[in-house]
Design a protein around this motif. Structure first.
Motif, PDB file in Angstrom:
ATOM      1  N   ILE A  65       0.819  -1.190  -0.075  1.00 28.85           N
ATOM      2  CA  ILE A  65      -0.057   0.065  -0.053  1.00 28.85           C
ATOM      3  C   ILE A  65       0.819   1.269   0.021  1.00 28.85           C
ATOM      4  O   ILE A  65       0.736   2.111  -0.736  1.00 28.85           O
ATOM      5  CB  ILE A  65      -1.104  -0.173   1.278  1.00 28.85           C
ATOM      6  CG1 ILE A  65      -1.965  -1.139   1.037  1.00 28.85           C
ATOM      7  CG2 ILE A  65      -1.792   1.310   1.281  1.00 28.85           C
ATOM      8  CD1 ILE A  65      -2.899  -1.394   2.187  1.00 28.85           C
ATOM      9  N   SER A  74       0.658   4.027  -3.161  1.00 32.39           N
ATOM     10  CA  SER A  74       0.322   5.441  -2.802  1.00 32.39           C
ATOM     11  C   SER A  74       1.397   6.509  -3.262  1.00 32.39           C
ATOM     12  O   SER A  74       1.046   7.423  -3.902  1.00 32.39           O
ATOM     13  CB  SER A  74       0.096   5.504  -1.306  1.00 32.39           C
ATOM     14  OG  SER A  74      -0.090   6.857  -0.798  1.00 32.39           O
ATOM     15  N   MET A 100      -7.328   4.543  -3.461  1.00 31.16           N
ATOM     16  CA  MET A 100      -6.292   4.701  -2.386  1.00 31.16           C
ATOM     17  C   MET A 100      -7.028   5.425  -1.383  1.00 31.16           C
ATOM     18  O   MET A 100      -6.611   5.162  -0.428  1.00 31.16           O
ATOM     19  CB  MET A 100      -5.163   5.495  -3.146  1.00 31.16           C
ATOM     20  CG  MET A 100      -3.766   5.171  -1.976  1.00 31.16           C
ATOM     21  SD  MET A 100      -3.401   4.024  -1.257  1.00 31.16           S
ATOM     22  CE  MET A 100      -2.967   2.936  -2.931  1.00 31.16           C
ATOM     23  N   LEU A 129      -8.848   3.235   0.662  1.00 32.20           N
ATOM     24  CA  LEU A 129      -8.040   2.321   1.714  1.00 32.20           C
ATOM     25  C   LEU A 129      -7.301   3.276   2.934  1.00 32.20           C
ATOM     26  O   LEU A 129      -7.437   2.652   4.094  1.00 32.20           O
ATOM     27  CB  LEU A 129      -6.752   1.919   0.621  1.00 32.20           C
ATOM     28  CG  LEU A 129      -7.037   0.714   0.104  1.00 32.20           C
ATOM     29  CD1 LEU A 129      -5.949   0.157  -0.657  1.00 32.20           C
ATOM     30  CD2 LEU A 129      -7.551  -0.362   0.754  1.00 32.20           C
TER      31      LEU A 129
END
Length: 910
Positions: free
Chosen positions: A309, A313, A344, A347
């Motif tokens: 992640i 990002s 994103m 998330l």
């Protein structure tokens, strides 16, 4: 190519117990010539799966389990006692022969040392594929249309003192979805981001992708998928809100051109160690040659690695920043970037939960070797929910165009059978930029490629290696209100660069039922195996991956095109045939690669009745010498050469199955007794149509068996002749080795010559080494002189000044006779100055003595009277000062001369 050490060890050969793991079942031993024998369906044959040293092998409708470490230990312990027991070959009631060991049959060996057991299965057809889960606690069992999930027991349960078939717990996956009335199953792959490795993705022939999130506590998780996508609908989709779910009707058989263009051949996720968007990208290969991608394809609950992640990002933010400064960015690209940012953001707004160890993982009592092979389990791993924005169904990317694709491709080269994808490497440099702490993810960042490698395998055995230069990223269809002019037009331009194509099978070796498949290599991400009808081929990409990555990451663009041309035209991957299947043998199962300290490093495959193993020569890590840094100026020490190989390993010869196959004549006669032509058998032979049909059928049956027997006997005869020639070669090599050993030890008796002792051999080696050193010195000197003559450039100012200084020092010290013009300020030569100083000293000493004598005489004659000569008397301190000054000058000149001499000596020596 790895070096093959041996084939088929003794503990896997007949009549060892390890061979029972691969013996054919009773149903497979039925005569193939019978008219009512069932026909085999073509398809991939991945019937071997492993967990550490434990092997699961599918034979017909049953699964056989065997612990290779236990089988090897039991065989070695048996042969270490009193040797092998008597082997008996007897005929059973069905007419087939069986070789068995009396000691094992009598039960003299402990059962826990057998390491072999049968697992019952609820399948109704022959098993075609076994797929092991990432955590090695589930085993997917695939037939042509059905999928079953086996909850694997621990090795301690399977090693119990019980030789009866083990009844494992099975779940039927999709009891109303994956059935014989629906489309066949093309592939079943475990999702790399599933929680505790419990997410399975199935792809059927009719291009429907289903995602299953399995849980033992929920029966419904095995009945219906959490996500079902019809790729044919998705390919024609225009906006995000459309319904792309698969149809639940089993009678929908309407014609569509997509039924042919989008017939799935295989699908896969990238292998281990992939970074970026690769772990959530499903690659799909169609039979017609097209390749598609689904990204991001995620289960409802998923567990990403720690670096996934943050790296995504960083890449999304950097992409947006670059688009803001570029006015030429299209509207479609801006919508895509905004969708990725929205995904994103969803998330980032979540609060991940910790993933406890699954009950299945806690239940398993895996052996130490299995724990080394399994994927790591993180009890505190973070669990995220699949983002609902911009949507749960990604866009279907493709079909990709192939740049630099061969123009003379045949139909069998275009028709695909399997796909294998190597994802881009995990790049932690950009993620940790500006940080003082380096992130250690367990992977070697120096090795790997920042591009994804897609390998395609066709029916003819051709391997096509493609590079995803642009990179597949997450994409979704646009919302209903932002439907632009065919947004898919921007993605259709996405292409794959065809880097290399090569054949693994010769045209003469192709068969009608050839279905080649890929298999991964446990030693490297960038190597794999191809199993086909002619054998097993090893393919390694390491020869060009590192060089290509250096060019991609290099900052210098000078001559980059030239270097890339050399890389493309150089020696590529290629395929090394490590095993050749004899003609007429059954198809091979997909090879698996195992590397364990207990059993070694080897490749395992199998025919319908015998194992195929290739053990590789891997050095032991404990015995490898530690590399020491060589001091600068000294030659690098070479490693100790390996011992001479006096024999070459040969594949184990398996006689043809026709020699042990039961004849079909007695069952055929029994079948005739109950048929409509039974009366023909009880009467005289008459010229009739029934008699002709009966004789024709019998001739067809007998001629088929006789033909197979003739071929088997001919092959056996050729092998016996080859064994004789190989035995002669082995005897010749053994004699050569014996002669070399006798010569070294001094025990050879060759004529009247004196025996060569070890001292003589050492002196001879020293003499040869000295001669070689002298020859190398002469060659070096000749090269130095030649290089000096070849140098034509002028001397620099510093070199001229240094030469002039050397000449001047030589003239001063050595009194050279060569006359050289001196400048006005030029000093006298050192040795002349030294002589003048010595003559001056002698003159001063002489004058001092004369003055002392004259002063003494005058003092005796004229005491007390003033004398004009007394004023000329030199004081004592002045004389001492003058003498000291003269001595210092002499010492200075002496030191100068000595220094000049020593410097000239050093220069002449240098």
């Amino acid at each position: 190519m790895p070096k093959i050490k041996s084939y088929a060890p003794g503990w896997l050969n007949e009549p060892a117990l390890g061979h029972k793991l691969f013996e054919p079942s009773r149903s497979e031993s039925l005569p193939a010539a019978l008219a009512y024998a069932k026909s085999t369906k073509s398809g991939p044959r991945r019937t071997i799966a492993y967990r550490g040293t434990e092997v699961f092998y599918a034979v017909g409708k049953q699964i056989r389990w065997g612990d290779l470490a236990q089988l090897k230990a039991g065989w070695e312990s048996k042969h270490s006692r009193s040797g092998p027991g008597p082997r008996i070959k007897r005929e059973d009631s069905h007419g087939s022969f069986e070789v068995y060991d009396e000691e094992a049959a009598a039960g003299n060996l402990p059962k826990d040392s057998l390491g072999f057991r049968t697992i019952k299965t609820p399948v109704a057809e022959d098993i075609r594929e076994l797929v092991m889960s990432p955590q090695q606690d589930f085993l997917a069992v695939l037939t042509s249309h059905t999928v079953h999930i086996c909850i694997l027991p621990s090795s301690t349960h399977l090693l119990a003192n019980d030789d009866t078939p083990f009844k494992a717990k099975f779940w039927t996956l999709g009891p109303t979805t994956h059935v014989t009335s629906r489309a066949a199953v093309a592939s079943a792959v475990w999702h790399p981001l599933g929680v505790n490795g419990t997410c399975l993705a199935t792809v059927t022939k009719d291009a429907v992708v289903r995602v299953w999130e399995l849980s033992q506590g929920s029966r419904g998780s095995f009945d219906s998928p959490t996500l079902a996508i019809d790729l044919k609908r998705l390919a024609d989709g225009t906006f995000l809100e459309q319904d792309f779910s698969a149809s639940t009707s089993a009678t929908n058989k309407t014609f569509s051109p997509d039924s042919f263009d989008m017939e799935v051949a295989a699908a896969c996720f990238p292998g281990r160690g992939a970074g970026g968007w690769s772990p959530m990208t499903l690659w799909i290969a169609m039979v017609g040659g097209d390749v598609y991608a689904l990204c991001p394809l995620l289960p409802k609950l998923w567990s990403p690695p720690a670096t996934l992640i943050p790296s995504l990002s960083v890449s999304i933010v950097a992409k947006l920043a670059a688009m803001e400064d570029d006015p030429q960015v299209s509207q479609e690209a801006k919508i895509l970037a905004q969708q990725q940012l929205e995904w994103m953001s969803d998330l980032d707004n979540q609060e991940p939960t910790s993933a406890p160890a699954s009950p299945e993982t806690q239940f398993l009592g895996l052996s130490s070797s299995s724990q080394r092979q399994r994927s790591p389990v993180y009890p505190g791993a973070e669990i995220y929910v699949r983002p609902s924005r911009p949507g749960t169904v990604p866009r279907l990317q493709g079909p990709f165009e192939f740049d630099l694709n061969p123009e003379d491709e045949q139909d069998d080269e275009v028709e695909l059978k399997d796909i294998y994808v190597i994802g881009e490497k995990i790049n932690t440099a950009d993620l940790m930029m500006g940080e003082d702490v380096e992130l250690d993810d367990g992977e070697d960042e120096e090795e790997g490629l920042s591009l994804s490698v897609i390998c395609l395998l066709s029916t003819s055995g051709q391997v096509k290696i493609c590079l995803d230069v642009e990179g597949v990223q997450a994409q979704w269809l646009p919302p209903r209100g932002k439907t632009l002019s065919r947004v898919s037009g921007s993605t259709n331009s996405h292409s794959l660069l065809t880097f290399q194509t090569f054949d693994t099978v010769k045209p003469a070796e192709l068969t009608a039922d050839n279905w080649p498949v890929f298999s991964e290599d446990v030693t490297s991400r960038y190597s794999f195996y191809v199993t086909h009808c002619a054998g097993i081929t090893h393919v390694s990409l390491a020869s060009w991956v590192s060089r290509l990555e250096k060019e991609l990451q290099g900052e210098s663009e000078a001559r980059a095109e030239f270097r890339m041309d050399l890389l493309a035209q150089g020696h590529g991957s290629g395929g090394d045939r490590i095993y050749t299947q004899p003609a007429g043998q059954n198809a091979l199962a997909a090879a698996i690669s195992i590397k364990d300290n207990d059993v070694g490093h080897f490749v395992l495959s199998a025919t319908h009745g015998d194992p195929v193993t290739l053990f590789f020569d891997t050095p032991e890590p404990d015995t490898l010498p530690t590399r020491q840094e060589t001091p600068q100026g000294f030659p690098e020490q070479r490693e100790t050469p390996e011992p001479l190989t006096v024999w070459e390993p040969r594949p184990l010869f398996h006689p043809s199955e026709a020699l042990d196959r039961r004849t079909a004549v007695p069952p055929w006669l029994e079948h005739l007794k109950t048929s409509r032509r039974r009366a023909v058998l009880q009467q005289e032979v008459r010229l009739s149509v029934a008699t002709l049909e009966l004789l024709t059928e019998g001739h067809r049956l007998v001629s088929t068996e006789v033909f197979d027997l003739n071929n088997a006997v001919a092959e056996l005869f050729r092998k016996c002749e080859a064994l004789q020639s190989e035995l002669r070669e082995q005897i010749i090599k053994a004699n050569e080795v014996k002669q070399r050993v006798d010569m070294i030890s001094g025990n050879d008796d060759s004529g009247d010559d004196e025996p060569v002792t070890e001292d003589m051999l050492i002196k001879n080696r020293l003499r040869v080494a000295k001669q070689r050193q002298e020859e190398l010195a002469k060659r070096m000197e000749a090269l130095r002189r030649k290089l000096g003559r070849a140098t034509s450039r002028d001397l620099s100012e510093k070199e001229r000044a240094w030469t002039e200084e050397v000449r001047t020092l030589g003239d001063k010290v050595l009194d050279s006779e060569i006359s050289r013009p001196l400048s006005p300020n030029h000093l006298k030569q050192g040795w002349k100055r030294f002589e003048e100083a010595m003559s001056l000293r002698d003159a001063l000493f002489l004058q001092a003595e004369q003055l002392q004598k004259s002063e003494g005489g005058q003092a005796a004659g004229q005491e007390g009277a003033a004398s004009p000569a007394r004023g000329l008397k030199i004081p004592t301190d002045v004389r001492k000062a003058k003498a000291t000054q003269v001595m210092s000058l002499l010492e200075r000149e002496t030191a100068l001369v000595e220094a000049v001499k020593s410097r000239l000596e050093r220069l002449s020596v240098g």
